[in-house]
Design an enzyme around this catalytic site. Structure first.
Site, PDB file in Angstrom:
ATOM      1  N   LYS A 149      -8.921 -15.157  -6.361  1.00 20.80           N
ATOM      2  CA  LYS A 149      -7.923 -14.123  -5.661  1.00 20.80           C
ATOM      3  C   LYS A 149      -6.450 -14.376  -5.633  1.00 20.80           C
ATOM      4  CE  LYS A 149     -12.210 -12.549  -3.330  1.00 20.80           C
ATOM      5  NZ  LYS A 149     -12.805 -11.384  -2.432  1.00 20.80           N
ATOM      6  N   SER A 200     -20.125 -13.241  -0.462  1.00 21.59           N
ATOM      7  CA  SER A 200     -20.611 -14.404   0.735  1.00 21.59           C
ATOM      8  C   SER A 200     -21.519 -15.392   0.231  1.00 21.59           C
ATOM      9  CB  SER A 200     -20.994 -13.656   1.993  1.00 21.59           C
ATOM     10  OG  SER A 200     -19.904 -12.900   2.561  1.00 21.59           O
ATOM     11  N   GLU A 218     -12.105  -5.049  -5.029  1.00 29.70           N
ATOM     12  CA  GLU A 218     -10.931  -4.721  -4.287  1.00 29.70           C
ATOM     13  C   GLU A 218      -9.848  -4.079  -5.108  1.00 29.70           C
ATOM     14  OE1 GLU A 218     -10.337  -9.187  -3.813  1.00 29.70           O
ATOM     15  OE2 GLU A 218     -12.107  -8.766  -2.250  1.00 29.70           O
ATOM     16  N   HIS A 234     -13.132  -5.416 -10.310  1.00 28.10           N
ATOM     17  CA  HIS A 234     -13.696  -6.035  -8.562  1.00 28.10           C
ATOM     18  C   HIS A 234     -13.244  -4.926  -7.834  1.00 28.10           C
ATOM     19  CE1 HIS A 234     -13.628  -8.486  -5.203  1.00 28.10           C
ATOM     20  NE2 HIS A 234     -14.058  -9.343  -5.883  1.00 28.10           N
ATOM     21  N   GLU A 269     -22.079  -6.992  -6.749  1.00 30.99           N
ATOM     22  CA  GLU A 269     -21.324  -7.385  -5.697  1.00 30.99           C
ATOM     23  C   GLU A 269     -21.201  -6.036  -4.551  1.00 30.99           C
ATOM     24  OE1 GLU A 269     -18.449 -10.767  -6.532  1.00 30.99           O
ATOM     25  OE2 GLU A 269     -17.212  -8.880  -6.854  1.00 30.99           O
ATOM     26  N   GLY A 321     -16.748 -11.357   1.435  1.00 32.56           N
ATOM     27  CA  GLY A 321     -15.814 -11.802   2.434  1.00 32.56           C
ATOM     28  C   GLY A 321     -16.189 -11.548   3.867  1.00 32.56           C
ATOM     29  N   ASN A 368     -13.957 -16.740  -7.963  1.00 27.82           N
ATOM     30  CA  ASN A 368     -12.565 -15.860  -8.002  1.00 27.82           C
ATOM     31  C   ASN A 368     -11.679 -16.244  -6.925  1.00 27.82           C
ATOM     32  OD1 ASN A 368     -11.199 -13.644  -8.017  1.00 27.82           O
ATOM     33  ND2 ASN A 368     -12.508 -12.229  -7.219  1.00 27.82           N
TER      34      ASN A 368
HETATM   35  C1  PEP Z   1     -15.697 -11.829  -4.473  1.00 24.69           C
HETATM   36  O1  PEP Z   1     -14.493 -11.948  -4.375  1.00 24.69           O
HETATM   37  O2  PEP Z   1     -15.986 -11.470  -5.511  1.00 24.69           O
HETATM   38  C2  PEP Z   1     -16.452 -12.341  -3.501  1.00 24.69           C
HETATM   39  C3  PEP Z   1     -17.936 -12.344  -3.727  1.00 24.69           C
HETATM   40  O3  PEP Z   1     -16.074 -12.853  -2.513  1.00 24.69           O
HETATM   41  P1  PEP Z   1     -16.812 -13.802  -1.369  1.00 24.69           P
HETATM   42  O4  PEP Z   1     -17.604 -14.912  -2.250  1.00 24.69           O
HETATM   43  O5  PEP Z   1     -15.511 -14.447  -0.407  1.00 24.69           O
HETATM   44  O6  PEP Z   1     -17.570 -12.823  -0.599  1.00 24.69           O
END
Ligand code: PEP
Length: 258
Positions: free
Chosen positions: A15, A219, A103, A101, A173, A179, A13
């Site tokens: 983003k 992460s 976000e 997601h 998630e 993040g 992803n």
């Molecule tokens: C994500 O954006 O779905 C995500 C898991 O980000 P990160 O791997 O940076 O935590």
């Protein structure tokens, strides 16, 4: 059924990161590694809208590699300035789309009901939704993560008939791990993935539950991917930050269950 029967997926992803040129270079570097995928393995790059066609042509000759949109609108078409419809994605050959997601839930106020509509419009356009779910830290601290995730699945997915549910990819998630550099432990990940599979089994039967890929996101890094992916109910990952660095994402692809 063995978990290796399910698709094992490394989904990137991006983003709102990378210029067009940086994105092109990143894909070139990853393909340069020539990682051949087993039939049950898949890699998906969720790139920004303006890069979809470029990314599609980059993966065209690469077996098992696909492109996803990061979002689409829940409506068919119309006066929604700045939005992108599932039909538009279909018209350029896109087969996957991230839906819900955290976000987007947080910054664009996407609700479970709205996400049910997005899931529907994706499926109507032969686009596989990569449906994201997961709890905030405050919910985990109250130990209410199971009920919370169950409600997200029930309100956005459980209206689907079995043949459509089979097409969905789920990404668990935990928001507190996205993040932040803080990853769920393998025990926390496995417990939630097993729980998700059990509620899928309760609604659709074990055979269907055993076929749905449930990715972990939060992460995932080159150094922890193999351990997380080794959990029996974890079928790969949805990866943000580490998917922007070619060598890191290459290691993550290589960490998929064989
Ligand atoms: C994500 O954006 O779905 C995500 C898991 O980000 P990160 O791997 O940076 O935590």
């Amino acid at each position: 059924m063995k978990s290796t029967m399910r698709k094992q997926i490394a989904a990137a992803n991006w983003k709102m990161n990378l210029t067009y040129q940086q994105g092109e270079k990143l894909l070139d570097e990853i393909f340069h590694a020539r990682i051949s995928l087993a039939p049950h393995q898949q890699v998906i790059f969720a790139v920004p809208f303006p890069y979809l066609i470029m990314a599609k042509s980059e993966v065209a000759d690469e077996t098992g590699y696909n492109i996803a949109a990061q979002n689409c609108n829940e409506k068919q078409s119309g006066a929604y300035t700045g939005e992108v419809s599932a039909e538009m994605l279909k018209s350029i050959g896109i087969k996957y789309c991230i839906v819900g997601h955290s976000e987007r839930r947080e910054y664009y106020l996407e609700t479970n009901k709205m996400l049910a509509d997005k899931v529907n419009i994706c499926l109507q356009n032969n686009i596989t939704p990569i449906f994201c779910c997961g709890e905030a830290l405050s919910i985990r601290e109250k130990n209410q993560q199971n009920e919370f995730v169950q409600q997200q699945l029930e309100e956005s997915l459980f209206h689907l008939p079995e043949e459509n549910l089979r097409q969905v990819i789920i990404a668990y998630e935990p928001i507190w791990a996205i993040g932040t550099g803080r990853t769920a432990s393998t025990q926390q990940a496995q417990e939630m993935h097993q729980y998700i599979r059990s509620i899928l089994a309760g609604k659709y039967g074990q055979e269907v539950a055993d076929q749905v890929s449930v990715l972990y996101g939060g992460s995932v890094k080159a150094g922890n991917a193999a351990e997380i992916f080794s959990c029996p109910d974890v079928d790969g990952g949805l990866v943000g930050g580490a998917s922007l660095v070619a060598q890191d994402f290459i290691q993550i692809i290589k960490a998929l269950k064989q």
